[in-house]
Design a protein around this motif. Structure first.
Motif, short mmCIF file in Angstrom:
data_model
loop_
_atom_site.label_atom_id
_atom_site.label_comp_id
_atom_site.label_asym_id
_atom_site.label_seq_id
_atom_site.Cartn_x
_atom_site.Cartn_y
_atom_site.Cartn_z
N VAL A 12 0.84 -1.20 0.00
CA VAL A 12 0.00 0.00 0.00
C VAL A 12 0.88 1.25 0.00
O VAL A 12 0.62 2.22 -0.73
CB VAL A 12 -0.95 -0.01 1.21
N THR A 13 1.98 1.21 0.79
CA THR A 13 2.87 2.36 0.83
C THR A 13 3.48 2.63 -0.54
O THR A 13 3.54 3.78 -0.99
CB THR A 13 3.99 2.11 1.86
N ILE A 14 3.91 1.55 -1.21
CA ILE A 14 4.49 1.72 -2.55
C ILE A 14 3.47 2.35 -3.49
O ILE A 14 3.77 3.30 -4.23
CB ILE A 14 4.98 0.36 -3.11
N TYR A 15 2.23 1.84 -3.43
CA TYR A 15 1.19 2.39 -4.31
C TYR A 15 0.97 3.88 -4.03
O TYR A 15 0.85 4.68 -4.95
CB TYR A 15 -0.13 1.64 -4.10
N GLY A 66 -3.49 6.17 -27.38
CA GLY A 66 -2.07 6.33 -27.18
C GLY A 66 -1.71 6.88 -25.81
O GLY A 66 -0.57 7.25 -25.56
N LYS A 67 -2.68 6.97 -24.91
CA LYS A 67 -2.37 7.45 -23.56
C LYS A 67 -1.56 6.37 -22.84
O LYS A 67 -1.77 5.19 -23.05
CB LYS A 67 -3.65 7.72 -22.79
N ASP A 68 -0.63 6.84 -22.01
CA ASP A 68 0.25 5.92 -21.30
C ASP A 68 -0.50 5.31 -20.11
O ASP A 68 -0.88 6.02 -19.17
CB ASP A 68 1.49 6.68 -20.82
N GLU A 69 -0.69 4.00 -20.17
CA GLU A 69 -1.50 3.34 -19.14
C GLU A 69 -0.83 3.38 -17.77
O GLU A 69 -1.50 3.46 -16.74
CB GLU A 69 -1.76 1.89 -19.58
N TRP A 70 0.50 3.35 -17.75
CA TRP A 70 1.24 3.42 -16.48
C TRP A 70 0.91 4.73 -15.76
O TRP A 70 0.57 4.73 -14.59
CB TRP A 70 2.74 3.32 -16.79
N LEU A 71 0.95 5.82 -16.52
CA LEU A 71 0.65 7.12 -15.92
C LEU A 71 -0.82 7.20 -15.49
O LEU A 71 -1.15 7.66 -14.41
CB LEU A 71 0.96 8.22 -16.93
N ARG A 72 -1.70 6.69 -16.36
CA ARG A 72 -3.12 6.73 -16.01
C ARG A 72 -3.40 5.90 -14.78
O ARG A 72 -4.24 6.26 -13.95
CB ARG A 72 -3.97 6.21 -17.18
N ALA A 73 -2.70 4.78 -14.65
CA ALA A 73 -2.92 3.92 -13.49
C ALA A 73 -2.63 4.68 -12.21
O ALA A 73 -3.38 4.59 -11.24
CB ALA A 73 -2.06 2.67 -13.59
N TRP A 74 -1.54 5.47 -12.20
CA TRP A 74 -1.17 6.15 -10.95
C TRP A 74 -1.97 7.42 -10.76
O TRP A 74 -2.23 7.82 -9.63
CB TRP A 74 0.33 6.37 -10.88
#
Lengths: 297, 348
Positions: free
Chosen positions: B85-88, B128-136
């Protein structure tokens, strides 16, 4: 309680920016007539009274969606589907969940217990929409093999083959509830003295487990079933939506599309609340029947 | 709190009020404040005994919290959950800061529909949106909704449960009946209605402003019940009785004597509500009734993944794994905290 539900639902719905007749092409006089037809020009208290009276007589008014069908007719068509889905999923979850719970309690801390616990935890943690999506995707990639000539959608509710998916997915999402509770109460029951007594007087292990421990371990499972029905309902909202089941939950969400169909929302909310309350009442009766000590409180 | 000018040594607020009320009564002023000081001492000793008892260590004086923290640190599953959880949370805070939010708001057709790669850890979506960025970015909304909802539920639960449990009798049974009535209602239809009302009334508000009320109004019952149970059992303690005998007001007894002893339960309640809130947010957003695009949340991402399931199977797995792992982590943290604060509670 049903009154409370109807009151809350009514107040909330009246707070919604609800104006079904916004089409600019409507002449003001026509709009006024429509508002009068739907009783929207009356004071809120009168509207609430009408709503309660309509509920009592089973008349829910007309939908404001195109077609203006009676809400009662829409619910009459969709509710049986939802009940069938919920009932079968409940049965599936109860049978599989209880079996797994008993198994893992009997083999406590063994490999079987471990596998079952991990499975139940994963089934709880993965939201049902993910499981449903995967199921739909699975049916896209692996279409049904034989006897299908027409184009087959990967979802639907027409054949039992289609129905299997929603039932399994919904059942899977409520199964961990049974497994966890049965496991815990079974473990507790097995340590009770009456189990030792039963063993001591020479009853076979199998009979001890099923006649003594298992019966008693079911009571907490039934007692705590209250939130379960609400949980099934939650699941069915998602699953009816994703897997295109023509049920009442799907209709409910449909009625939130602008312009909001407030009559449908009201009627469905009150009906679903009544249904849940009724089920909880039944649970109370069953518990009193299973365990007479509880009703003596 | 009016006359404290003539005190030569700084006194606790508790003693100040005792002096005030004692002087108002005139008689037995000295005796009462003495008794109060004594009861303070008793409460402290009681707490020390409890802590020592809970740790199974006699003699050594450690606080309840230190003790619990030690037991918690030994619990591997719970620690893993907490670390996750802390990492997230850290990723949710820092990824958008470092990377900027451009990759999630613009449209880049030249790199649409890519699978996971080193450039785009979670791949890209059809725009083309970056899923990694959207996830965070989504984690920011999902996690903050979850934690705020848990906090609100806790506060409401404490207030309601304390009042009900402390006064008992008719008030208690009335409040509990009301709770039973609400408990029987299916929460999702009501949550959906509330979210619709609020999001239409406050069109410019951030998603958290309408998600939090919708998810907490329908979920505070359990925490109110738990807090009432705590109150019922703790108010029978001698230190509560002595505080009452020395004239402390109910609000003071509850906030100073009972609530500090429920800290363990409170923390557990928070972590028990986090999974529900995360799933609730995801449910509502998935149905298109909660957080709306272009705002990103795990529910929105899942909805996106569902829409493009045939072309882009990885899009569903990103939010699915994030949600599932957070739920699991929160559950194991809650379990660990429960064991840490109440080691006797776990028999099998």
């Amino acid at each position: 309680m049903i009154f409370l539900a109807s009151f809350l639902a009514f107040v909330l719905v009246k707070l919604m920016p609800y104006e079904p007749f916004t089409n600019p092409k409507l002449a003001p006089s026509v709009r006024e007539n429509l508002r009068e037809l739907y009783g929207l020009n009356k004071p809120y208290l009168v509207q609430y009274w009408d709503f309660i009276r309509d509920l009592a007589t089973g008349n829910f008014g007309l939908s404001t969606k195109p077609g203006n069908r009676p809400v009662r007719e829409i619910i009459g068509e969709t509710l049986p589907t939802s009940m069938l889905l919920g009932g079968l999923a409940f049965a599936f979850a109860a049978i599989v969940g209880v079996t797994l719970g008993v198994l893992s309690a009997l083999k406590a801390n063994g490999i079987v217990d471990y596998v079952i616990t991990v499975f139940a935890t994963l089934a709880f943690a993965f939201p049902s929409f993910v499981v449903a999506t995967v199921w739909v995707a699975g049916k896209i990639y692996f279409p049904p093999p034989i006897g299908v000539v027409e184009v087959v959608l990967p979802y639907g509710w027409d054949t039992w083959y289609d129905r299997l998916g929603p039932i399994l997915v919904l059942g899977l999402s409520i199964m961990p509830y049974f497994t966890r509770l049965v496991r815990a109460s079974m473990l507790e029951a097995l340590q009770q003295e009456y189990v030792t007594t039963a063993r001591a007087k020479g009853l076979p292990w199998r009979r001890t487990v099923f006649r003594h421990a298992f019966r008693n371990s079911l009571i907490p499972t039934v007692t705590n079933a209250g939130p379960l029905f609400a949980f099934i309902l939650t699941g069915s909202f998602i699953i009816e939506r994703i897997m295109v089941v023509p049920g009442v939950a799907d209709q409910f969400i449909e009625s939130f599309k602008q312009p909001i169909d407030s009559r449908m929302v009201l009627a469905t909310t009150v009906l679903l609340s009544a249904l849940i309350i009724l089920l909880n009442l039944i649970v109370d009766v069953v518990v009193a029947w299973l365990d007479p000590r509880i009703s003596n409180d | 709190m009016t006359d404290h000018g003539d005190e030569e040594t700084p006194r606790s607020a508790r003693e100040e009020r005792a002096v005030t009320s004692a002087e108002a009564e005139g008689l037995f002023g000295e005796a009462r404040s003495e008794l109060l000081a004594l009861s303070d001492d008793w409460a402290a000793r009681q707490a020390a005994y409890d802590a020592a008892d809970a740790g199974g260590v006699a003699g050594e004086q450690r606080s309840l919290i230190q003790d619990a923290a030690r037991r918690f640190a030994r619990n591997k599953a719970a620690m893993t959950g907490l670390v996750l959880v802390t990492i997230y949370v850290l990723l949710a805070i820092f990824v958008p800061i470092i990377q900027g939010t451009g990759d999630a708001t613009g449209i880049f057709y030249d790199r649409a529909n890519q699978g996971p790669s080193l450039d785009h850890l979670f791949g890209t979506d059809p725009q083309g949106k970056d899923e990694w960025l959207r996830a965070w970015l989504g984690a920011r909304i999902s996690l903050s909704i979850a934690f705020v909802v848990s906090l609100v539920i806790l506060i409401v639960g404490i207030t309601y449960g304390s009042i009900s449990g402390y006064f008992g009798g008719l008030i208690d049974s009335g409040m509990m009946r009301f709770l039973d009535a609400l408990y029987g209602l299916p929460y999702l239809p009501f949550a959906i209605i509330i979210v619709t009302v609020l999001s239409n009334r406050l069109p410019d508000a951030p998603p958290i402003a309408y998600m939090v009320p919708a998810l907490s109004i329908t979920a505070w019952f359990t925490s109110a019940r738990i807090m009432r149970g705590q109150m019922l059992s703790l108010k029978e303690n001698e230190y509560v009785e002595s505080a009452r005998a020395s004239g402390a007001k109910p609000s003071r007894i509850v906030t100073r004597h009972v609530l500090p002893n429920t800290i363990g339960v409170m923390v557990v309640v928070i972590f028990l509500e986090v999974p529900n809130a995360i799933l609730g947010e995801a449910f509502l957003s998935f149905l298109g009734l909660g957080v709306q695009p272009p705002d990103s949340s795990w529910g929105v991402l899942a909805q996106n993944g569902y829409t493009y399931i045939d072309a882009e199977p990885h899009l569903i797995w990103v939010p699915a794994l994030l949600i599932a792992s957070t739920v699991l982590a929160a559950i194991s943290v809650a379990d660990g905290l429960r064991d840490a604060f109440d080691p006797r509670g776990r028999e099998n």
